[in-house]
Motif scaffolding. Structure first.
Motif, PDB file in Angstrom:
ATOM      1  N   MET A  86       0.845  -1.170   0.000  1.00  0.00           N
ATOM      2  CA  MET A  86       0.000   0.000   0.000  1.00  0.00           C
ATOM      3  C   MET A  86       0.904   1.251   0.000  1.00  0.00           C
ATOM      4  SD  MET A  86      -3.249  -0.888   0.112  1.00  0.00           S
ATOM      5  CE  MET A  86      -4.071   0.400   0.878  1.00  0.00           C
ATOM      6  N   THR A  87       0.519   2.195  -0.864  1.00  0.00           N
ATOM      7  CA  THR A  87       1.314   3.414  -0.913  1.00  0.00           C
ATOM      8  C   THR A  87       0.393   4.634  -0.766  1.00  0.00           C
ATOM      9  OG1 THR A  87       1.114   3.594  -3.292  1.00  0.00           O
ATOM     10  CG2 THR A  87       3.061   2.460  -2.449  1.00  0.00           C
ATOM     11  N   GLU A  88       1.014   5.709  -0.451  1.00  0.00           N
ATOM     12  CA  GLU A  88       0.297   7.001  -0.345  1.00  0.00           C
ATOM     13  C   GLU A  88       1.223   8.079  -0.892  1.00  0.00           C
ATOM     14  OE1 GLU A  88      -2.076   9.492   3.018  1.00  0.00           O
ATOM     15  OE2 GLU A  88      -0.247   8.496   3.633  1.00  0.00           O
ATOM     16  N   THR A  89       0.633   8.906  -1.715  1.00  0.00           N
ATOM     17  CA  THR A  89       1.446   9.972  -2.318  1.00  0.00           C
ATOM     18  C   THR A  89       0.914  11.332  -1.850  1.00  0.00           C
ATOM     19  OG1 THR A  89       1.826   8.630  -4.293  1.00  0.00           O
ATOM     20  CG2 THR A  89       2.260  11.018  -4.455  1.00  0.00           C
ATOM     21  N   THR A  90       1.822  12.109  -1.345  1.00  0.00           N
ATOM     22  CA  THR A  90       1.443  13.479  -0.928  1.00  0.00           C
ATOM     23  C   THR A  90       2.132  14.461  -1.878  1.00  0.00           C
ATOM     24  OG1 THR A  90       1.278  12.775   1.373  1.00  0.00           O
ATOM     25  CG2 THR A  90       1.479  15.191   0.910  1.00  0.00           C
ATOM     26  N   VAL A  91       1.315  15.248  -2.625  1.00  0.00           N
ATOM     27  CA  VAL A  91       1.850  16.238  -3.577  1.00  0.00           C
ATOM     28  C   VAL A  91       1.516  17.649  -3.049  1.00  0.00           C
ATOM     29  CG1 VAL A  91       1.795  17.154  -5.911  1.00  0.00           C
ATOM     30  CG2 VAL A  91       1.546  14.696  -5.538  1.00  0.00           C
ATOM     31  N   SER A  92       2.499  18.474  -2.912  1.00  0.00           N
ATOM     32  CA  SER A  92       2.271  19.855  -2.423  1.00  0.00           C
ATOM     33  C   SER A  92       2.961  20.884  -3.351  1.00  0.00           C
ATOM     34  CB  SER A  92       2.792  20.002  -0.983  1.00  0.00           C
ATOM     35  OG  SER A  92       4.188  19.712  -0.932  1.00  0.00           O
ATOM     36  N   GLN A  93       2.317  22.101  -3.421  1.00  0.00           N
ATOM     37  CA  GLN A  93       2.836  23.165  -4.297  1.00  0.00           C
ATOM     38  C   GLN A  93       3.552  24.206  -3.438  1.00  0.00           C
ATOM     39  OE1 GLN A  93      -1.491  23.069  -5.990  1.00  0.00           O
ATOM     40  NE2 GLN A  93      -0.354  24.737  -7.037  1.00  0.00           N
ATOM     41  N   GLU A  94       4.649  24.577  -3.912  1.00  0.00           N
ATOM     42  CA  GLU A  94       5.396  25.631  -3.218  1.00  0.00           C
ATOM     43  C   GLU A  94       5.809  26.680  -4.263  1.00  0.00           C
ATOM     44  OE1 GLU A  94       8.698  24.069  -1.152  1.00  0.00           O
ATOM     45  OE2 GLU A  94       7.520  22.620  -0.025  1.00  0.00           O
ATOM     46  N   PRO A  95       5.302  27.862  -4.166  1.00  0.00           N
ATOM     47  CA  PRO A  95       4.263  28.279  -3.193  1.00  0.00           C
ATOM     48  C   PRO A  95       2.904  27.747  -3.628  1.00  0.00           C
ATOM     49  CG  PRO A  95       4.703  30.068  -4.718  1.00  0.00           C
ATOM     50  CD  PRO A  95       5.676  28.982  -5.075  1.00  0.00           C
ATOM     51  N   TYR A  96       2.059  27.709  -2.684  1.00  0.00           N
ATOM     52  CA  TYR A  96       0.749  27.162  -2.975  1.00  0.00           C
ATOM     53  C   TYR A  96      -0.181  28.315  -3.352  1.00  0.00           C
ATOM     54  CZ  TYR A  96      -3.745  24.882  -2.670  1.00  0.00           C
ATOM     55  OH  TYR A  96      -5.012  24.413  -2.940  1.00  0.00           O
ATOM     56  N   LYS A  97      -0.664  28.328  -4.524  1.00  0.00           N
ATOM     57  CA  LYS A  97      -1.680  29.298  -4.949  1.00  0.00           C
ATOM     58  C   LYS A  97      -2.275  28.828  -6.242  1.00  0.00           C
ATOM     59  CE  LYS A  97       2.020  32.251  -6.739  1.00  0.00           C
ATOM     60  NZ  LYS A  97       2.576  33.623  -6.649  1.00  0.00           N
ATOM     61  N   ALA A  98      -3.386  29.431  -6.578  1.00  0.00           N
ATOM     62  CA  ALA A  98      -4.090  28.989  -7.795  1.00  0.00           C
ATOM     63  C   ALA A  98      -3.576  29.712  -9.021  1.00  0.00           C
ATOM     64  CB  ALA A  98      -5.598  29.226  -7.641  1.00  0.00           C
ATOM     65  N   ILE A  99      -3.023  30.877  -8.813  1.00  0.00           N
ATOM     66  CA  ILE A  99      -2.579  31.687  -9.963  1.00  0.00           C
ATOM     67  C   ILE A  99      -1.121  32.036  -9.751  1.00  0.00           C
ATOM     68  CG2 ILE A  99      -2.894  33.848 -11.224  1.00  0.00           C
ATOM     69  CD1 ILE A  99      -5.802  33.821 -10.306  1.00  0.00           C
TER      70      ILE A  99
END
Length: 805
Positions: A1-14
């Motif tokens: 079983m795996t889990e993937t955590t994806v995060s944006q740096e910086p986090y914003k929509a635009i």
């Protein structure tokens, strides 16, 4: 079983196009609770594998980092929304996929510039707005944008064309005449919006002032107009929007005079027309002359304007004649008013006349000093430059200028109205004196003493004569009009040079005292009436008679007569005219004899051969105090006895020889003629010729009376010495000379009569025509029968003019 955590740096929509996006991945074995290293990670951008365009870092223990550069082409061309897919794969592990959406916006810079650049624009200007829309990351202009222009919040875009020149360059033209965007002028907010999808929009706002272009026109009056100080005039101005070609209402119009505000009412008539009322009598114009009137127009959001109007204000003036004076004499008859051209003034020659005149400012009620006064008199100008308290004066010399003159007087001063005053002045003599006054009747000088004329007799023509003399200069006055009144009856005088005379019949007068008033109508004199008295007496009645005369006379004899004038007093030294008529074609003999102290006159005349009768007519025409009389007397004529005179002469010659005393010259009867002594026929003929020559010379000199006297002596000589042929010829010559003499006298009398008629002096004319009738009668008696008609004609004229008088 795996889990993937994806995060944006910086986090914003635009994200901006210049940013970098870091995607952090934690790939976790959920059973073992540990990171999974060595996984295969791939990145998809909008379905396109991006893995090869970036580096994926494996930090171990399941940590991975992916850097996404939004400048990567062609992955992020066009900007906008992008789907980012992250796939994590490892054999024997569950694969993981994460997808997220972001917007990438192109970073831009907008440069907005004004051409021309200024804060205030005229309403006729055009404003160009240049826009440069730039992708600052790619450093390239952005095409295809949407640009919106707002003027004070109102979209202007549809009114103008926006030019896209490419490479991010755009141009917008703004016309300030566009309505309604720029109506009213003033301050305007200009907003420029630049929009393009997936790009940052740009908004620029700037403020400008737009001023209405205008002009101020002074439509009336014309420049350099002149007005009087009491005058009010209107200035009409037109304030015009030159771009819209329409009048501007509601403006603030003001006026200055000599740099100081001028208070007045200004009317706004609409459509840009304004009226300014200017009253020249206000103190703003004191001093008069040229004034620059400054007219200002002001209105918010419009250009202000200043115009100048030059006017000349002329002081209104008046003048009045104060006095016309001479020493001890005020000349004018009454106070004159402005511009009077009627009344006369009396001056007294030769004193100078002083004329004073006032010059005033009628608006300010002030004297005008330091003006120039010009008085024109007799063609010459006299000046007064001073003027103290507004009074100007001139001195006019009047010596020898007696007449009526028109005087023109002009007052002037710069910036004041000229005053012209015209009037008449009479320069006169102070008075007249009578000189050489004399009175006579019938040629007799009358005595004048203390205004009384005495020793005058009724029935004589009274002659009064005098001269008029200026009592200052002593000059005689010629050709004046003089009327003489005797007891209110007028007689018009005659003028000969400086002498005046009247011939006044006195037949209708009576023995009493009369008043004589002599009035002079000479121009420019005073004291013109002079009074005398005259006393008339009755004439003495005189009779004429033959005091001694024979009853008979023989032809060839000498007739001796005496004529006597008698009255209450002896009539001595008076002339009696005696006419001897003999008939037979013999010319009448006319003689004048003078009475002695006893009133007796003696005369002798030879009765000529051929005489048919002897008629004696005697006429005494009277003197100043004696009446006239006449007589007619006939003397019988008889023939002489026949006798041979030559026999008598021969006897006397013989007798002379016998007595031995030489030859005795026996003169014929009447041989001595006027002390002429002749001895024989030869000497008689010589003497006769000598008398003829004397007579012919006197004829050439027109001395006809002397010619007649010489001819009569020659006639006696020819008769006494038997010169018959000469005698007959001479008798005719005497008759002809008498006719010529009387004709000449008649012509002179007729001319005097005609002059008297032309001068309406009918009494004198009648007297002259009666004398003419008498002279014509004398010519008729000498054998000129046609004169009878003239005798009647002259008598009729005498009667005619006596009636007119």
């Amino acid at each position: 079983m795996t889990e993937t955590t994806v995060s944006q740096e910086p986090y914003k929509a635009i994200y901006d196009s210049g940013e970098a996006l870091n995607i952090s991945i934690y790939y976790n074995d959920t059973v073992k609770n540990q990171g999974i290293s060595g996984a295969t990670i791939s990145i998809w951008v909008n379905g396109v594998d991006y893995t090869g365009a970036t580096t994926i870092f494996d930090y171990g223990n399941g940590y991975y980092n992916i850097t996404i550069d939004f400048t990567d082409s062609p992955f992020f061309d066009g900007y906008g929304q992008f789907n980012i897919r992250v796939d994590v794969n490892k054999t024997s592990h569950y694969n993981s996929t994460d997808v997220f959406t972001i917007d990438v916006l192109g970073e831009t810079a907008t440069t907005v510039s004004q051409e021309p650049y200024k804060a205030i624009y005229d309403s006729g200007n055009t404003l160009n707005i240049s826009v440069y829309y730039n992708d600052i990351v790619r450093n390239s202009g952005i095409n295809g944008v949407t640009i919106t222009i707002l003027v004070n919040g109102v979209d202007y875009s549809g009114t103008t064309t926006i030019f896209d020149y490419g490479n991010g360059y755009y141009n917008i033209t703004i016309d300030f005449t566009d309505s309604p965007f720029f109506d009213g002028y003033g301050q305007f907010s200009i907003r420029v919006d630049v929009n393009l999808t997936s790009y940052y929009n740009s908004t620029d706002v700037f403020s400008i002032d737009v001023l209405g272009e205008s002009e101020l026109l002074i439509t009336n009056p014309p420049d350099s107009s002149s007005y009087y100080s009491g005058e009010t005039f209107n200035i009409t101005v037109y304030y015009n929007d030159t771009k819209r070609n329409e009048g501007i209402d509601g403006a603030n119009i003001s006026i200055e005079v000599k740099g100081s505000p001028y208070s007045t009412t200004i009317f706004d008539y609409g459509n840009g027309y304004y009226n300014i009322t200017v009253n020249c009598s206000k103190s703003d114009f004191y001093g008069y002359g040229w004034f620059a009137l400054k007219v200002d127009s002001n209105l918010t959001s419009y250009h202000n304007h200043t115009e100048f109007l030059n006017i000349k204000v002329i002081g209104e003036t008046d003048g009045s004649l104060i006095s016309i004076n001479q020493p001890d004499h005020i000349g004018f008859t009454e106070q004159l008013t402005y511009d009077t051209v009627s009344d006369s003034y009396l001056g007294w020659k030769p004193y100078n006349i002083t004329i004073k005149f006032s010059y005033t400012d009628t608006i300010n009620s002030e004297w005008i000093n330091d003006g120039t006064g010009i008085l024109n008199f007799n063609g010459e100008n006299y000046y007064d430059y001073e003027g103290i308290d507004g009074i100007y004066s001139w001195e006019i010399p009047t010596l020898n200028l007696a007449s009526r003159y028109s005087i023109s007087l002009t007052m002037m001063k710069d910036n004041w109205e000229n005053v012209t005053f015209q009037f008449y002045i009479t320069i006169g003599y102070k008075g007249l004196e009578i000189s050489d006054l004399s009175a006579s009747d019938y040629g007799h000088e009358l005595e004048i003493q203390d205004g009384i004329i005495s020793d005058a007799y009724i029935g004589n023509d009274l002659t009064i004569q005098l001269k008029l003399q200026d009592n200052i200069t002593g000059f005689y006055i010629n050709e004046s009009n003089v009327i003489l009144n005797i007891n209110d009856k007028s007689y018009e005088g005659l003028a000969l040079g400086s002498k005046y005379y009247w011939i006044i019949p006195t037949d209708d007068f009576s023995a009493q005292i009369y008043s004589i008033n002599i009035t002079f109508f000479e121009d420019y004199f005073i004291n013109r009436s002079i009074l005398y008295t005259i006393e008339f007496s009755e004439k003495y009645e005189v009779s004429i008679s033959l005091y001694e005369a024979p009853d008979n006379i023989i032809i060839g004899e000498t007739l001796n007569i005496k004529i006597k004038l008698y009255s209450e007093i002896p009539i001595a030294n008076e002339n009696v005219t005696v006419i001897f008529n003999f008939g037979g074609g013999i010319a009448p003999q006319i003689r004048s004899i003078i009475t002695n102290k006893d009133g007796v006159a003696s005369f002798s005349i030879l009765i000529p051969d051929g005489a048919e009768y002897v008629n004696i007519s005697a006429l005494y025409e009277g003197s100043y105090k004696c009446s006239s009389d006449s007589l007619e007397h006939a003397i019988n004529l008889t023939e002489a006895p026949t006798f041979n005179i030559w026999i008598l002469i021969l006897l006397f010659l013989i007798l002379g020889v016998l007595i031995g005393v030489g030859i005795i010259v026996i003169k014929r009867r009447g041989g001595i003629v006027k002390d002429i002594e002749v001895h024989d026929d030869i000497s008689a003929r010589k003497k006769f010729k000598s008398l003829e020559n004397q007579a012919e010379q006197l004829i050439m000199e027109n001395q006809l009376l002397k010619v007649i006297e010489i001819y009569e002596n020659a006639l006696i000589l020819s008769k006494n010495w038997g010169l018959k042929k000469e005698y007959i010829t001479l008798k005719e010559k005497i008759r002809e000379i008498n006719i010529i003499y009387i004709e000449d006298k008649l012509g002179k009398v007729i001319r005097k009569a005609e002059r008297a008629v032309n001068a309406n002096q009918y009494i004198e004319a009648a007297s002259e025509y009666r004398q003419a009738a008498k002279l014509a009668s004398d010519i008729f008696k000498l054998g000129i029968t046609e004169k009878q008609k003239e005798v009647k004609e002259y008598k009729n004229k005498a009667e005619e003019y006596e009636k007119k008088a």
